[in-house]
Design an enzyme around this catalytic site. Structure first.
Site, PDB file in Angstrom:
ATOM      1  N   ARG A   1      13.654   4.164  11.853  1.00  0.00           N
ATOM      2  CA  ARG A   1      12.877   4.995  10.937  1.00  0.00           C
ATOM      3  C   ARG A   1      11.386   5.095  11.426  1.00  0.00           C
ATOM      4  NH1 ARG A   1      12.831   5.199   4.440  1.00  0.00           N
ATOM      5  NH2 ARG A   1      11.042   6.659   4.200  1.00  0.00           N
TER       6      ARG A   1
ATOM      7  N   ARG B   1      10.724  -2.599 -13.747  1.00  0.00           N
ATOM      8  CA  ARG B   1      11.221  -2.881 -12.514  1.00  0.00           C
ATOM      9  C   ARG B   1      12.208  -1.755 -11.783  1.00  0.00           C
ATOM     10  NH1 ARG B   1      12.574  -7.436 -15.196  1.00  0.00           N
ATOM     11  NH2 ARG B   1      10.963  -9.130 -15.117  1.00  0.00           N
TER      12      ARG B   1
ATOM     13  N   HIS C   1       1.392   9.464  13.716  1.00  0.00           N
ATOM     14  CA  HIS C   1       0.702   8.881  12.534  1.00  0.00           C
ATOM     15  C   HIS C   1      -0.246   7.451  12.761  1.00  0.00           C
ATOM     16  CE1 HIS C   1       3.300  11.585  10.568  1.00  0.00           C
ATOM     17  NE2 HIS C   1       3.085  11.099   9.361  1.00  0.00           N
TER      18      HIS C   1
ATOM     19  N   GLU D   1      13.002   0.693   7.485  1.00  0.00           N
ATOM     20  CA  GLU D   1      12.192   0.496   8.722  1.00  0.00           C
ATOM     21  C   GLU D   1      12.267  -0.842   9.301  1.00  0.00           C
ATOM     22  OE1 GLU D   1       8.669   2.847   8.371  1.00  0.00           O
ATOM     23  OE2 GLU D   1       7.803   1.976  10.151  1.00  0.00           O
TER      24      GLU D   1
ATOM     25  N   HIS E   1      -3.586  15.255   5.410  1.00  0.00           N
ATOM     26  CA  HIS E   1      -2.815  14.610   6.275  1.00  0.00           C
ATOM     27  C   HIS E   1      -2.187  15.209   7.421  1.00  0.00           C
ATOM     28  CE1 HIS E   1       0.108  11.377   6.932  1.00  0.00           C
ATOM     29  NE2 HIS E   1       1.023  12.218   6.787  1.00  0.00           N
TER      30      HIS E   1
END
Ligand SMILES: NC(=O)c1ccc[n+]([C@@H]2O[C@H](COP(=O)([O-])OP(=O)(O)OC[C@H]3O[C@@H](n4cnc5c(N)ncnc54)[C@H](O)[C@@H]3O)[C@@H](O)[C@H]2O)c1
Ligand SMILES: [Zn+2]
Length: 365
Positions: A245, A121, A252, A237, A268
Site C-alpha cells: 500500500r 468504537r 507524498h 500498509e 493537496h
C-alpha cells in the site's frame, strides 16, 4: 453505472460510480443497514448543494436523517471539531447501529470517517464523495485521519466504509482548481501501478479536462480499481519487504513536506504534483526510472495545468527538515517510494544532499 468491489475478507464493499447516485444512496444503504436513523456529516460548501437531496434519499429509504455541518477547509480535520461532532452525536443519542455518512471531499471523509471509527468504537460508515480527490483516492481504502499541529494525518484509524456512492454529477459544481488537483492522484496511480492507464489519460486529456461524463466515470472506475487492488493486497500498509500500500505514497513524502512548508496554501493534489516532480528526479538518479519516462509524466502534469515548479526562493532546507516530522521516517532516514519505471515502484532512502539537489532542480529558475 460502474461498480468496483473492494475485496477485504469480512469487510468487502462496493463503490458505485455514476450520475445521480446522491438520489439513490438511501436505497443502496437500506440494502446494507437496518437502523432507524442515519447522520450525514458535511461541510458548509457541500451541505447547501447536496445535503437536502441526500437527506431526502435517506428518508425515502426509511431512515430518519440528521445533517451535521462543519466549516469547509482542512483546519476542520481537528480533535476540536471531532469533539464537537461527538457532542452532537451524544445529544442526538446516536446509537451504535446507526450509520454515519460523509458527504464531501477528502476533508469531510477523513473527519467523518474518524468519528465513525471511534464513536461507540466504530459505527457503520458510508462515503458519498464530492471531489475528484475523494472519488479516486480519499473515499477508497478505509484510512481516516485528523491533523495534529506537528503534521497532517498524524491521528487516525482504519475504518472501511460499508458502501461508497460516487455521484459524478457532484463534480459539476467543483472549482476548476480543486478538480485539477484531484487529477494529480490519477497520474500517481498510473505511475505506480498501470503504464497503460497513463497512456489512456494522455489520449483522453481534453475529455478529462472538460469533465466529459463517460470519460469521467471511466477515469474514476480505473482509479478505484487500482487503489482497491492495492488496498486488498496490503490493507494496513504493513508490508515491509514489498512496497504494498505504501506505493500510494509516491509524491507524498515530499508532497506533505511541501504542503506544510507552504502553510497549506497549496491544494493537496498540487503539492503531490510537485512532490512527484521532485521524487521522479530522485528516481532517475537513484532508482531505475528512465529520463524519457520522467519527461513523459512531467508533460502530462503540465498539460493537466498542475504546478510543476516550486516558487523562487523556496527554502529547500526547511522542506527536508519537515521530512523528519513525517510518519514514514524510520531510523532517522526518510523512506521514499520511487518509481523504477512506469507501473513499478521500489523503496529508497535517499541521502539529504540528493533530496536538496532534486528540490533545487524543481525551483523556478
Ligand atoms: N484517507 C485517504 O486515504 C486520503 C487520501 C487522499 C487525501 N486525503 C485527504 O483529503 C483531503 C483533501 O481532499 P479534497 O481535495 O477533496 O479537499 P476538501 O475536502 O477540502 O475539498 C476541497 C474544497 O472543495 C469544496 N467542495 C467539495 N465538493 C464540492 C462540490 N462538489 N462542489 C463544490 N465545492 C465542493 C470543499 O468544501 C472544499 O472547499 C486532505 O485532508 C487529505 O489529507 C485522504
Ligand atoms: Zn494524496
Amino acid at each position: 453505472m460502474h461498480i468496483v468491489h473492494v475485496d477485504l475478507p469480512g469487510r468487502a464493499y462496493a463503490i458505485h460510480i455514476g450520475a445521480g447516485l446522491v438520489n439513490r444512496a438511501g436505497a443502496l444503504l437500506a440494502e446494507r443497514c437496518s437502523a432507524e436513523r442515519a447522520t450525514i456529516i458535511t461541510d458548509d460548501n457541500v451541505g447547501p448543494l447536496y445535503g437536502d437531496p441526500l437527506a431526502e434519499s435517506i428518508e425515502l429509504a426509511g431512515f430518519e436523517a440528521t445533517i451535521l455541518g462543519v466549516p469547509a477547509g482542512d483546519a476542520s480535520k481537528s480533535l476540536e471539531i471531532a469533539g464537537q461532532l461527538y457532542d452532537e452525536l451524544a445529544d442526538g443519542r446516536h446509537a451504535r447501529d446507526e450509520p454515519i455518512i460523509a458527504l464531501g471531499g477528502g476533508m469531510v471523509g477523513d473527519l467523518a470517517g474518524f468519528v465513525a471509527a471511534t464513536w461507540h468504537r466504530g459505527v457503520p460508515f458510508v462515503q458519498v464523495p464530492t471531489t475528484l480527490e475523494a472519488d479516486i483516492d480519499a473515499a477508497v481504502g478505509g484510512k481516516t485521519a485528523l491533523n495534529h499541529a506537528v503534521g497532517k494525518n498524524l491521528i487516525g484509524a482504519f475504518h472501511q466504509p460499508v458502501l461508497v456512492c460516487t455521484d459524478i454529477a457532484c463534480l459539476e459544481t467543483l472549482a476548476d482548481r480543486d478538480y485539477r488537483a484531484g487529477l494529480a492522484e490519477s497520474v500517481k496511480h498510473a505511475v505506480v501501478a498501470d503504464a497503460e492507464f497513463l497512456a489512456w489519460q494522455e489520449r483522453n486529456l481534453d475529455a478529462i479536462l472538460s469533465r466529459q461524463p463517460d470519460v469521467l466515470a471511466e477515469l474514476i472506475r480505473r482509479n478505484c480499481a487500482i487503489k482497491a487492488a492495492i488496498v486488498a493486497s496490503d490493507e494496513r500498509e504493513t508490508s515491509c519487504a514489498i512496497v504494498g500500500r505504501a506505493a500510494l505514497n509516491f509524491g507524498h513524502t515530499i508532497g506533505h513536506a511541501i504542503e506544510a512548508a507552504c502553510g497549506y496554501e497549496l491544494r493537496h493534489g498540487e503539492a503531490v504534483a510537485l512532490g512527484m516532480m521532485v521524487e521522479m528526479d530522485l528516481a532517475v538518479r537513484l532508482s531505475a526510472l528512465g529520463d524519457v519516462e520522467r519527461r513523459r509524466v512531467e508533460e502530462l502534469l503540465a498539460r493537466l495545468q498542475l504546478p510543476h515548479q516550486l516558487p523562487k526562493g523556496t527554502d529547500t532546507a526547511d522542506i527536508v527538515a519537515r521530512l523528519d516530522a513525517d510518519k514514514k521516517v524510520t531510523g532517522g532516514t526518510p523512506r521514499f517510494v520511487l518509481p523504477a519505471g512506469l507501473g513499478e515502484v521500489r523503496w529508497s532512502s535517499p541521502p539529504s544532499p540528493d533530496i536538496l539537489d532534486s528540490l533545487a532542480r524543481v525551483i523556478t529558475p
